[in-house]
Write an enzyme that holds these catalytic residues in place. Structure first.
Site, mmCIF file in Angstrom:
data_model
loop_
_atom_site.group_PDB
_atom_site.id
_atom_site.type_symbol
_atom_site.label_atom_id
_atom_site.label_comp_id
_atom_site.label_asym_id
_atom_site.label_seq_id
_atom_site.Cartn_x
_atom_site.Cartn_y
_atom_site.Cartn_z
ATOM 1 N N HIS A 91 -1.696 75.988 -42.397
ATOM 2 C CA HIS A 91 -2.146 74.752 -41.748
ATOM 3 C C HIS A 91 -1.016 73.938 -41.141
ATOM 4 C CE1 HIS A 91 -6.336 74.741 -43.316
ATOM 5 N NE2 HIS A 91 -5.785 75.415 -44.312
ATOM 6 N N LYS B 59 -5.167 58.649 -38.295
ATOM 7 C CA LYS B 59 -4.710 59.887 -38.908
ATOM 8 C C LYS B 59 -3.576 59.527 -39.853
ATOM 9 C CE LYS B 59 -3.923 61.444 -34.624
ATOM 10 N NZ LYS B 59 -4.459 62.760 -34.530
ATOM 11 N N ARG B 60 -3.111 60.480 -40.652
ATOM 12 C CA ARG B 60 -1.960 60.190 -41.496
ATOM 13 C C ARG B 60 -0.790 59.734 -40.629
ATOM 14 N NH1 ARG B 60 -1.986 61.149 -47.141
ATOM 15 N NH2 ARG B 60 0.233 60.726 -46.948
ATOM 16 N N LYS C 296 3.162 63.077 -35.302
ATOM 17 C CA LYS C 296 1.904 62.641 -34.686
ATOM 18 C C LYS C 296 2.143 61.527 -33.665
ATOM 19 C CE LYS C 296 -0.801 63.852 -38.835
ATOM 20 N NZ LYS C 296 -1.836 64.813 -38.392
ATOM 21 N N THR D 245 -8.530 67.707 -36.419
ATOM 22 C CA THR D 245 -9.990 67.796 -36.525
ATOM 23 C C THR D 245 -10.605 66.450 -36.168
ATOM 24 O OG1 THR D 245 -9.653 67.479 -38.899
ATOM 25 C CG2 THR D 245 -10.241 69.694 -38.164
ATOM 26 N N LYS E 49 -14.114 65.136 -33.978
ATOM 27 C CA LYS E 49 -15.078 64.102 -34.389
ATOM 28 C C LYS E 49 -15.229 63.047 -33.292
ATOM 29 C CE LYS E 49 -13.494 65.185 -38.953
ATOM 30 N NZ LYS E 49 -12.376 64.948 -39.892
#
Ligand code: 26W
Length: 818
Positions: A368, A555-556, A561, A663, A667
């Site tokens: 992952h 998100k985290r 990111k 993911t 959504k």
């Protein structure tokens, strides 16, 4: 006599659960739990009674399904994961059982609403982020499609910490989800087993056979708690089995009588500690002993359970792999591999060769993440000390691999990269690849990267092992349950078939030029924005204006990111407004939600920056009305369920090559938000699905990232040559809400190894360029709504149902139970 008959009839009726009305069952439950009449019960009591009844219905369903699986001798998948981010259960189960209307009526009679009950339930946050939520979505996908499945994890007493923002800083509070969440857990004492640590192994030869005698070990008891996971419109129920650690040596009475209470309870606390708390780090390996103990505890208990059940139902240990397949969710449950070998050799007296053969036929592994700091490499000494027998087996597996690799012509130098034990470290990913039948990445791009980069040495010798399964989401939760307004409209427009098979969402394309449909979509989005605005106000006292554009990054918090890149863009817009207060810009609200691992300092600084920026802007109405920023505290599954339907822009801006899939992006898409992102992870496939016209893509491609990295990233150059970048970075010196952020400027500018390894400044210019394109599209309402429609219509492929079918067909060799 009459009374006896009555109770017999009741018992029979109870067994065929649905035959007594829901109303009666809930009243009886209130009476048996609290000794109250239903009308005397408060909301909490009604919640508990209702959840208990729903759970009983699910358990009956599971029992019936299990019988079918065994009668048909079907292979079963065991999904082992250190994390399952389940969120709430009641709403999902009530929807899946099709009892929404009936229950609504029952509750009406009691003076409460379904929503009241939903609010009572704590989130089961037994996960950090993407990996854990994916596990939860997959248990749903498995149940929805009648696949026999069980998940294994740890019953953490404390899940992911609660985030509280104090003066802009993140602080962490324990997540006390028990006993509130306990209604969904059924203790299974009958399935308890022991897990052994420490000690040493004596090798003996008895009757010419080598026996491994494990001595002086410490033992911990593993007690399972089962959670039923329902799917949409199916007979199957998945079970999530969560292990709790318990001390088995009751008490050190000797120390106690001598008054040494600490010593008397020492072992008790040590054993209990294993399932005490979820490690809050995401994508960062720390090498802590307790974490290793958690991992082995999970693996050993789960594998013992799988093998015991196999023997009980099928008898023949040699057929283990025929009926069971194990999935290793990232490397965290890698120790399942040597644990299978251990049990087959030491308890069932198979040879290493036989045991290894069976093991290879029953394990598969998903990677992952490609971030090097996330790859688990345990100290060899630690494993040898804590798990002496497992260590011996790992060495044997390593040796076997080396022999095989040499036969395949692998050079000694290459072998050093591939073998499991090297330089005093045990490399878990290598063990996974070596043992697994199949290894998969989680998006097309990610799978390419693991084949050509991360696992290239393995790919060269085992090309057929590697497959892709792009992630998917439980869209019945993320669309049907979270966005009822949109779904009611979709039902009327394209019929309800999409609820069963998400590909049917494509029927919506027929309406992409229908103005009345586009207007209606716009109205629904606005209503959802209002709902979210109310939620924010009620929960946090934060005010947002639903007439502004909702631009969301949740998100985290992680450097890769690049929440920071988003902040730089906002500061660029802010400095424009500071320069010219009359400047016209599209009124917009930036919504952030993110938790940072507690010792991840730069991530925490970025949270402080976002909060300080938000506060500064909130105190300046002339700015706030045009450009607002909010940080949603304690972002979790429940908040996501309200936010996704309300979002318009989905920020997916990781440095290309770093986000394995994402993911959240799916959504957002299925709820009609447009992706503003880099060609990374599943964004690439989203882009492919919707086409160039319905997505906003910017930035370097992954190969360009590698080229720049190789050439050397010179952050200072961007500062010196781009006046907007210079202005934005200098604005950090001045800071926000009375705090300077020169440290962040420094982070962004200084050369490797000090500076921003995710090269925000290299993508900044293109980010701004595409921002203006996005802004223009947004202001053409019909164009925007059409883009939004196309995104909804094309999101079907990102259903977890599709992912699960691919796993079942290409990896697990699993059949649906009819
Ligand atoms: C050992 C510390 C640690 C903890 C968690 C290392 C790595 C992890 C996870 C593998 C991180 C994670 O959640 N990865 C995410 O997995 C999602 C599901 O596949 C992907 O969509 C995300 O892109 C990926 O970051």
């Amino acid at each position: 006599m009459v009374i006896e008959m009555d109770s017999i009839v009741k018992d029979i009726a109870k067994e065929t659960s649905m035959e007594i009305s829901l109303e009666q069952r809930i009243s009886e439950k209130i009476s048996s739990l609290y000794g109250l009449d239903p009308h005397e019960a408060n909301v909490d009591q009604i919640y508990k009674a209702t959840a208990t009844v729903v759970n009983e219905i699910l358990r009956d369903k599971r029992k019936a399904f299990n019988t079918k699986v065994r009668d048909q001798k079907q292979r079963r998948v065991y999904y082992i994961s250190m994390e399952f981010l389940m969120g709430k259960s009641l709403k999902n189960n009530v929807n899946n059982l099709g009892i929404v209307d009936e229950l609504t009526n029952v509750l009406k009679g009691l003076g409460v609403t379904l929503e009241d009950l939903y609010e009572r339930e704590p989130d089961a946050a037994l996960g950090n982020g993407g990996l854990g939520r994916l596990g939860a979505c997959y248990l749903d996908g498995l149940a929805s499609q009648d696949y026999p499945a069980m998940g294994f994890s740890i019953r953490y007493e404390y899940g992911l910490f609660k985030q509280k923002i104090v003066d802009g800083y993140q602080t962490e509070l324990p997540d006390v989800w028990l006993p509130g969440g306990e209604v969904w857990l059924s203790k299974r004492r009958d399935k308890a087993c022991n897990v052994k640590f420490d000690g040493y192994v004596e090798e003996k030869t008895i009757d010419g056979k080598v026996i491994y005698d494990y001595k002086d070990y410490n033992e911990v008891e593993a007690v399972p708690y089962d959670m039923m996971v329902s799917g949409g419109n199916s007979d199957a129920i998945s079970v999530l089995r969560l292990w709790r650690s318990r001390n088995i040596r009751k008490f050190d009475l000797n120390s106690f009588t001598q008054g040494d209470y600490a010593k008397a309870t020492q072992e008790y606390t040590d054993a209990d500690l294993i399932s005490k708390v979820l490690y809050p780090s995401d994508n960062h390996y720390q090498g802590k002993t307790l974490r290793l103990k958690q991992q082995y505890f999970l693996c050993s208990a789960s594998v013992q359970n799988i093998i015991n059940d196999h023997i009980r139902y099928y008898g023949d240990i040699r057929k283990l792999a025929k009926y069971s397949v194990i999935h290793i969710n990232d490397t965290h449950p890698t120790l399942s591999i040597p644990e299978i070998v251990r049990i087959l050799m030491d308890d069932h007296r198979l040879s290493f060769d036989e045991a290894w053969d069976i093991t290879k036929n029953m394990v598969n592994y998903t990677n992952h993440t490609v971030l090097s700091e996330a790859l688990e490499k345990w100290s060899e000494e630690l494993i040898q000390r804590k798990l002496p027998r497992i260590y011996m087996i790992i060495k044997q597996i390593d040796q076997r691999f080396c022999d095989e690799a040499k036969c395949l012509g692998v050079s000694n130098e290459e072998l050093n990269n591939l073998r499991i034990i090297h330089n005093g470290e045990v490399r878990m990913a290598n063990m996974c690849v070596i043992a697994s039948g199949k290894v998969n990445g989680v998006s097309a791009l990610h799978t390419d990267i693991i084949k050509n980069n991360l696992f290239n040495g393995f790919y060269k010798i085992y090309p057929d092992k590697f497959v892709n399964v792009t992630n998917g989401i439980a869209y019945r939760r993320w669309l049907c349950q979270s966005n009822p307004a949109l779904c009611n409209y979709l039902d009327s427009l394209i019929g309800p078939e999409y609820r069963q098979d998400a590909k049917n969402l494509e029927k919506l394309l027929a309406f992409k030029d229908d103005e009345s449909v586009l207007k209606k979509l716009d109205e629904i989005k606005y209503q959802n924005k209002c709902t979210f605005a109310k939620y924010l106000y009620k929960k946090f006292g934060i005010v947002v204006d639903p007439t502004t554009r909702f631009d969301v990054q949740v998100k985290r918090l992680h450097e890769y990111k690049r929440q920071l890149l988003n902040v730089l863009k906002i500061i660029a817009l802010l400095t424009d407004l500071e320069e010219d207060p009359y400047r016209q810009i599209t009124p917009q609200t930036y919504i952030f939600g993110a938790k940072a691992a507690s010792t991840y300092y730069i991530a925490k600084d970025i949270i402080l920056l976002i909060n300080s920026l938000a506060t500064e802007i909130q105190n300046r109405p002339e700015i706030r009305n045009k450009l607002n920023v909010v940080f949603v505290e304690d972002y979790n599954v429940t908040t996501a369920e309200v936010l996704m339907p309300a979002s318009e822009v989905s920020e997916q801006i990781s440095l290309a090559g770093k986000e394995a899939s994402g993911t959240g992006n799916m959504k957002f898409m299925i709820n009609g938000a447009l992706t503003f992102g880099t060609e990374d992870g599943a964004n690439v496939e989203i882009h492919q699905e919707v086409g160039d016209d319905n997505v906003f893509i910017f930035g370097m491609r992954d190969y360009q990232v590698s080229e720049l990295w190789q050439k050397g990233y010179n952050a200072q150059w961007y500062y010196d040559n781009n006046y907007i970048i210079k202005r934005v970075l200098d604005r950090l010196d001045r800071g926000f809400n009375g705090k300077s952020f020169s440290n962040i400027k420094h982070y962004l500018l200084n050369q490797y190894p000090v500076a921003d390894p995710y090269m925000c400044l290299a993508d900044f210019d293109d980010y701004m360029r595409v921002y203006y394109q996005m802004d223009e599209a947004y202001n053409d309402r019909m164009r925007w709504n059409k883009m939004s429609l196309v995104n909804i219509a094309k999101a079907g492929i990102f259903s977890a149902d599709r992912s699960i079918r691919e796993y079942a067909d290409n990896i697990w060799n699993l059949k649906k139970v009819k």
